[in-house]
Design a protein around this motif. Structure first.
Motif, short mmCIF file in Angstrom:
data_model
loop_
_atom_site.label_atom_id
_atom_site.label_comp_id
_atom_site.label_asym_id
_atom_site.label_seq_id
_atom_site.Cartn_x
_atom_site.Cartn_y
_atom_site.Cartn_z
N LEU A 1 -1.35 60.63 65.15
CA LEU A 1 -2.12 59.45 64.79
C LEU A 1 -2.82 59.68 63.44
N PHE B 1 -5.40 62.37 73.82
CA PHE B 1 -5.79 61.05 73.31
C PHE B 1 -4.60 60.38 72.61
N SER B 2 -3.87 61.16 71.82
CA SER B 2 -2.73 60.58 71.08
C SER B 2 -1.66 60.08 72.04
N TYR C 1 -2.96 56.87 73.68
CA TYR C 1 -2.94 55.82 72.66
C TYR C 1 -1.53 55.25 72.52
N LYS C 2 -0.54 56.14 72.57
CA LYS C 2 0.85 55.70 72.41
C LYS C 2 1.41 55.14 73.71
N ALA D 1 -6.00 64.44 67.72
CA ALA D 1 -5.22 63.19 67.69
C ALA D 1 -4.35 63.14 66.44
N TRP E 1 -12.96 58.52 78.68
CA TRP E 1 -11.74 57.90 78.14
C TRP E 1 -10.51 58.19 79.03
N LEU F 1 -8.67 60.84 79.66
CA LEU F 1 -7.58 61.47 78.90
C LEU F 1 -6.72 62.34 79.81
N ILE G 1 -11.64 66.17 68.73
CA ILE G 1 -10.72 65.23 69.35
C ILE G 1 -9.97 64.43 68.28
N ALA H 1 -7.90 67.84 73.89
CA ALA H 1 -8.23 66.50 74.36
C ALA H 1 -7.75 65.46 73.34
N GLY H 2 -7.79 65.81 72.06
CA GLY H 2 -7.29 64.90 71.02
C GLY H 2 -5.79 64.69 71.13
N LEU H 3 -5.07 65.74 71.47
CA LEU H 3 -3.62 65.60 71.69
C LEU H 3 -3.37 64.64 72.86
N LYS I 1 2.30 68.72 76.16
CA LYS I 1 1.80 69.54 75.05
C LYS I 1 0.95 70.69 75.58
#
Lengths: 329, 455
Positions: B204, A137-138, A141-142, B199, A172, A174, B195, A133-135, A69
C-alpha cells in the motif's frame, strides 16, 4: 537417551511426521553449521541461533497457505528455512556474500524474501510487531483472507509498541497472529526477573484478544494451535495470541557464555524435551520409519547443509559498487 | 574422511583464546551438539559444541594451552572404521578457509553517484491559469487527487477523519473517501507508524499524518530503522513507499516540547527523502510527488504557513520534482538560501535590502534530501557571498552543511565567509518576548547580508 513418555498415539500420518522431522532437522543442522562457520570467522557480527526452538516455527508454518505472511526478530534463520527459502541464499547472506538473500548487505538479522512473503529479519526488539500488524492491515485493505504471523520473544513482550499494536489490531480486527516465542530468557534475564505476570498469552486480555499457551517442544501441539489461530483470523475475527513455550539451547548470540542458567538445566531440556527427538520417537514407536530411514534423511539433510556452506564460501563478496545501490527505489 | 576440529571464534572480536578444558577423551563417541570443550575468550568462558559426529581420534592441543589462534586444528574427529594415526598423517593442511581479509583496501573506492538536477525549467508552462489557495487547501487537494488516482493511497493519523484534521488539512477527505481510507488512529505514534510502514511493505501507499513532528520522536525508530533502511537491508527486494507528513517547527507560544524544527535531523538519513515547502504551489506539487515516490518521504509542513495564500497553477496534474530548488528572486550581490518558513525572513530581508541598494538572490531549496546543490553553487559563483536561513538549531544545521559544500566546491569564488542564520541554541521559551528572540528574524538576515557584503 531420551526418557520420554508418549501419552497417546497422535492421529498423524507418517508422511506428515517425516515432513516435520526433515524440516526441524534442517534447521538444527543448518544452525550448527552456521555456528561452525562463525567459529571459523566466515560469519561475523551478531549471529543468533534457533537451536532448540525448531518445533515452534515448523508447527506454525504447517497451518499456512500461499499468500500468508511472516515477520520476525533477529533470531530468524529457522523462520526462513521453514517458509521454504533457499538454504544456500540464507547461508551466503550469513557470510556476507553476493549470493545471499540481501546480496550480503543485510546479514544474519536482515533477510527478506518477497517471493516467500518473509518480511524480515528485524534487529530492534519488538519493532516487527507493529510492522506485522501493518502487513495484516494491507491484506485486510485488499480484501483477501491472508494471515500474518508476527513472531516475537518473551523479551519483546515487554516493549510498549507491542501493546500499542495489540490495541489497534483489536479495534481494526486485523488478521494477525502474535506468536510469542517464550524461550524463558530475554538475552540473559530470566522471564521471572523481567516480567510481572508469567502468562504472556493473557497479555491481550485488556484488548479483548484471545490467547492460548502451547508446548513449543511438541510440533503437533504447535500445529494444532496454529490451525485454530489461523481459522480465527481467516474468519475475520481479528488478532490472536499464541504463547509458545520453548527453549534455546545455545546462548543468546554467539558470544554469550550463558552463565545465567546451569548446564544441567540445558541438558535436561535436551534429554527430556527435545522436539526433534520427540518426533523421532513417534516415527520409530509408531513404526512409521526405521532407523535406516531416518539415517537416510539425516544424510540427505547433511548434504543440503554442506552444500549451503560450500555455496556460502564460494560466492564472491559483493561488488564494491553495491555500496551505493538499493538506497532509493 | 577424518575431520579437523578448529579453534572457534566465539565473539566478534576474538582472535585467540585458551583451550581451558576438554570434556571428551580420545576414543570417545561424539555426537552433533555435544559440548566437547570449554574455551576462554577475551570476554568469557564458552562451551564449544561438536558439529559433526564421529569418534574423537586425536587431541592436538592439550587443555590449558593459552593463545590458541582461531582456526588452528585442535583435534581430529574420525568416521567409523578410521584409524587415528592414519588420519593424522592424512589430515588436510591447516584450513585456509578463513574470512576474507577485511583490511584489503580496494585500489579505488567507488564514489557516491552524483544526482544531476536541472534547475532550468519553469515549474509550469507560461500562461497557465492561476488561482489563490492557502497552503492548507493545496495540501488537501494534493492528497485528494492522489487518492482518486490510486486506490492504494490512504491517510492515517490522529484526528484526520471525523475531526477533519487537528489543523484541518484533511478537511472533507473522510466524506469523499470513507473510513476505509481515512483512518483515525489512537494516540500511539510508535505503534501506528510501525503499522503504516508494515502496510507499505505489504504494497500500500500510506500517508501517515503526525499532528506535529514533535510527536514523531516517539516513532523515530520505525521511521529510520524500518522505513529508511529496509530497501538497502533487503538488497533492493522491498522498501516502504510511505509519506510522513505534518506540522514541523515553531508555531506560536506552545513552548519547548512543541516547537522544534526537524529538517536537519531527517536530512541526515540515507534512504529518506525530505521536503519542506514554503508556498502553496510547492506544497501541492511536492506532496503529489511524495505520494507517488517509491521511497519513504518526510514532508515537513508549518502551522503558521497553513493559512497563508499563494498562487497555485490550475492544472489537471501538477507536480514538482524533488531536488529542484526555486529561485524566488534574482540578484547579484548576495545569495540567500532558505526553505520552509525561513523563506519568509529571506524574502522580507531581500525587499528591505533592495531599498538599500543591495541585490539579493533568494533560493528556496524546497527539498533537503536530495538538495539541489547545483543551483546554490551557480548562484554563489555569481554573487560570491552567501547567507543561509532556517529556524532549526544551529549545531549541525542545514546551513552548516551548505557552508561546507560551498567551501569545498566554490572556495575561490567566496568574497566572505558564509553566515548561517538559525534559531538560537536554546529550548523554545514560552514568554512572547523570549520566543521572538529564540527564532531567526528578518533583521538578523539583513545584518548577516550586510556583514558578508561589507556594508
Amino acid at each position: 537417551m531420551a526418557t520420554r513418555k508418549t501419552a497417546k498415539k497422535p492421529n498423524v500420518s507418517a508422511e506428515e511426521l517425516l515432513g516435520y522431522y526433515r524440516d526441524m532437522l534442517l534447521i538444527r543442522r543448518f544452525e550448527e553449521k552456521a555456528g561452525q562457520l562463525y567459529g571459523m570467522g566466515l560469519i561475523g557480527g551478531f549471529c543468533h541461533l534457533y537451536i532448540g526452538q525448531e518445533a515452534v516455527v515448523v508447527g506454525l508454518e504447517a497451518a499456512t497457505k500461499e499468500g500468508d505472511k511472516r515477520i520476525t526478530s533477529y533470531r530468524d534463520h529457522g523462520h526462513m528455512l521453514a517458509c521454504g527459502m533457499d538454504p544456500n541464499g540464507v547461508m551466503a547472506e550469513l557470510t556476507g556474500r553476493e549470493g545471499g538473500y540481501s546480496k550480503g548487505k543485510g546479514g544474519s538479522m536482515h533477510m527478506f524474501s518477497k517471493e516467500k512473503h518473509f518480511y524480515g529479519g528485524h534487529g530492534i526488539v519488538g519493532a516487527q510487531v507493529p510492522l506485522g500488524a501493518g502487513l495484516a492491515f494491507s491484506d485486510k485493505y485488499k480484501g483477501n483472507d491472508n494471515v500474518t504471523f508476527a513472531y516475537f520473544g518473551d523479551g519483546a513482550a515487554n516493549q510498549g509498541q507491542v501493546y500499542e499494536t495489540f490495541n489497534m489490531a483489536a479495534i481494526w480486527e486485523l488478521p494477525v497472529i502474535f506468536v510469542i516465542e517464550n524461550n524463558q530468557y530475554a538475552m540473559g534475564t530470566a522471564q521471572k526477573r523481567s516480567t510481572s505476570t508469567p502468562d504472556l498469552y493473557t497479555r491481550g486480555e485488556a484488548f479483548g484478544i484471545p490467547g492460548e499457551t502451547v508446548d513449543g517442544m511438541d510440533v503437533l501441539a504447535v500445529k494444532a494451535a496454529s490451525e485454530k489461530a489461523v481459522a480465527h483470523c481467516r474468519a475475520g475475527k481479528g488478532p490472536y495470541i499464541l504463547e509458545v513455550k520453548t527453549y534455546r539451547y545455545r546462548g543468546h548470540s554467539m558470544s554469550d557464555p550463558a552463565k545465567y542458567r546451569t548446564r544441567e538445566e540445558v541438558q535436561k531440556m535436551r534429554d527430556e524435551r527435545d522436539a526433534i527427538e520427540h518426533v523421532r520417537d513417534l516415527l520409530l514407536t509408531g513404526k512409521h520409519a526405521t532407523e535406516d530411514d531416518l539415517k537416510a534423511i539425516d544424510k540427505e539433510i547433511k548434504a543440503v547443509v554442506n552444500e549451503s556452506a560450500e555455496f556460502s564460501k564460494a560466492s564472491p563478496e559483493p561488488a564494491l559498487d553495491e555500496l551505493w545501490t538499493d538506497i532509493y527505489a | 574422511m577424518a575431520t579437523e576440529i578448529l579453534m572457534p571464534a566465539l565473539s566478534p572480536t576474538m582472535e585467540e583464546g585458551t583451550l581451558a578444558k576438554w570434556l571428551v577423551n580420545e576414543g570417545d563417541e561424539v555426537t552433533s551438539g555435544m559440548i566437547i570443550a570449554e574455551i576462554e575468550t577475551d570476554k568469557a568462558t564458552m562451551e564449544f559444541e561438536a558439529v559433526d559426529e564421529g569418534t574423537m581420534g586425536k587431541i592436538l592441543i592439550a587443555e590449558g594451552t593459552e593463545g590458541v589462534k582461531v582456526n588452528t586444528a585442535i583435534a581430529i574427529l574420525l568416521e567409523e572404521g578410521e584409524d587415528a594415526s592414519a588420519a593424522v598423517a592424512s589430515a588436510p593442511a591447516p584450513a585456509a578457509e578463513t574470512a576474507p581479509a577485511q583490511a584489503a583496501t580496494p585500489t579505488s573506492v567507488p564514489a557516491a553517484p552524483v544526482e544531476v538536477i536541472s534547475n532550468a525549467s519553469p515549474d509550469w508552462p507560461e500562461g497557465t491559469e492561476m488561482k489563490t489557495q492557502t497552503v492548507r487547501e493545496a495540501l488537501r487537494d494534493a492528497m485528494a487527487e492522489e487518492m482518486r488516482a490510486n486506490e492504494n493511497v490512504f491517510l492515517m493519523g490522529e484526528e484526520v477523519a471525523e475531526y477533519n484534521g487537528a489543523y484541518k488539512v484533511s478537511q472533507g477527505l473522510l466524506d469523499e473517501f470513507g473510513a476505509k481510507r481515512v483512518i483515525d488512529t489512537p494516540i500511539t505514534e510508535h505503534g501506528f507508524t510501525g503499522i503504516g510502514v508494515g502496510a507499505a511493505f505489504g504494497g500500500l501507499s500510506p500517508i501517515v499524518e503526525f499532528m506535529t513532528f514533535n510527536f514523531a520522536m516517539q516513532a523515530i525508530d520505525q521511521i529510520i530503522n524500518s522505513a529508511a533502511k529496509t530497501l538497502y537491508m533487503s538488497g533492493g527486494q522491498m522498501g516502504a513507499p510511505i509519506v510522513f507528513r505534518g506540522a514541523n517547527g515553531a508555531a506560536a507560544r506552545v513552548g519547548a516540547q512543541h516547537s522544534q524544527d526537524y529538517a536537519a535531523w531527517y536530512a541526515q538519513v540515507p534512504g529518506l527523502k525530505v521536503a519542506m515547502p514554503y508556498s502553496a504551489s510547492d506544497a501541492k506539487g511536492l506532496l503529489k510527488s511524495a505520494i507517488r515516490d517509491p521511497n519513504p518521504v518526510i514532508f515537513l509542513e508549518n502551522e503558521i504557513l497553513y493559512g497563508r495564500q499563494f498562487d497555485v497553477p490550475v492544472m489537471d496534474d501538477f507536480t514538482i520534482p524533488f531536488g529542484k530548488a526555486r529561485i524566488w528572486r534574482e540578484g547579484s550581490d548576495v545569495t540567500i538560501v532558505s526553505f520552509g518558513i525561513g523563506m519568509q525572513y529571506a524574502l522580507e530581508a531581500a525587499d528591505t535590502l533592495a531599498e538599500e541598494g543591495i541585490s539579493a538572490e533568494v533560493i528556496d531549496l524546497r527539498t533537503l534530501r536530495p538538495i539541489d546543490y547545483d543551483t546554490v553553487l551557480a548562484s554563489v559563483m555569481k554573487t560570491n557571498r552567501c547567507v543561509t536561513v532556517e529556524e532549526g538549531f544551529p549545531v549541525a544545521s542545514i546551513g552548516n552543511h551548505l557552508s561546507a559544500t560551498i567551501m569545498e566546491k566554490a572556495f575561490d569564488y567566496l568574497d566572505a565567509p558564509v553566515i548561517n542564520c538559525t534559531g538560537k541554541d536554546v529550548p523554545m521559551p514560552y514568554a512572547a518576548n523570549l520566543e521572538k528572540l529564540a527564532l531567526v528574524t528578518t533583521d538578523e538576515v539583513i545584518a548577516a547580508v550586510k556583514q558578508v557584503t561589507y556594508r
